[in-house]
Design an enzyme around this catalytic site. Structure first.
Site, PDB file in Angstrom:
ATOM      1  CD  GLU A  68      -2.715  -1.405  -0.079  1.00 31.63           C
ATOM      2  OE1 GLU A  68      -2.920  -0.443  -0.848  1.00 31.63           O
ATOM      3  OE2 GLU A  68      -3.129  -2.553  -0.329  1.00 31.63           O
ATOM      4  CG  HIS A  71      -0.759   1.217  -4.502  1.00 35.59           C
ATOM      5  ND1 HIS A  71      -0.799   0.965  -5.856  1.00 35.59           N
ATOM      6  CD2 HIS A  71      -1.105   0.053  -3.899  1.00 35.59           C
ATOM      7  CE1 HIS A  71      -1.160  -0.295  -6.069  1.00 35.59           C
ATOM      8  NE2 HIS A  71      -1.336  -0.875  -4.894  1.00 35.59           N
TER       9      HIS A  71
END
Length: 156
Positions: A68, A71
């Site tokens: 995550e 990203h």
């Protein structure tokens, strides 16, 4: 606490690699269902699934947190690009030093909602309550990718 330590380690790697200071993201534990985590690019926020985290602590922290964070780092460094494209893969492998895997393999038994059996010409499919309700309300139909038949509720 493990999550914050992993974030700090990974942010330090990215800061050194790009010779800049990335803004640390906020972290919340509000993801439900089968998703392990979600990155909100514009908010610079990572949301994690607290149940999957507690059931898979070290693997979760080592896999999902960098995934995550990558990203967010990609968005800050390159702007809007494909979610698991070449920039994200580079960020995972070269910068963070972890495999660029797009899906987790955690047991989702304790987080999966009720499943409904549907059949087609070749197999049984298990649909979520959301998809089941959409079919029941005549708002949607689903087709098997293999045999191309419309899925029908399996009656016992």
């Amino acid at each position: 606490m493990q999550v914050q330590r992993q974030l700090k380690r990974d942010l330090d790697k990215a800061n050194r690699y790009f010779n800049k200071h990335f803004t640390p993201p906020t972290v919340s534990y509000t993801v439900r269902g089968r998703k392990a985590g979600v990155a909100y690019l514009q908010q610079n926020e990572i949301r994690l699934n607290p149940i999957l985290l507690s059931e898979n602590s070290s693997n979760f922290v080592q896999q999902v947190v960098p995934h995550e964070l990558a990203h967010l780092l990609v968005y800050q460094q390159f702007g809007q690009v494909q979610p698991h494209g070449k920039e994200w893969k580079m960020m995972m492998k070269e910068v963070l030093g972890v495999p660029a895997e797009t899906y987790h393999c955690f047991d989702v038994t304790n987080v999966a909602g009720q499943q409904f059996p549907y059949r087609c010409g070749c197999q049984t499919h298990f649909l979520s309550i959301r998809r089941h309700n959409a079919i029941m309300q005549h708002k949607r139909s689903y087709i098997c990718k293999k045999c191309k038949e419309i899925l029908v509720l399996k009656v016992k």
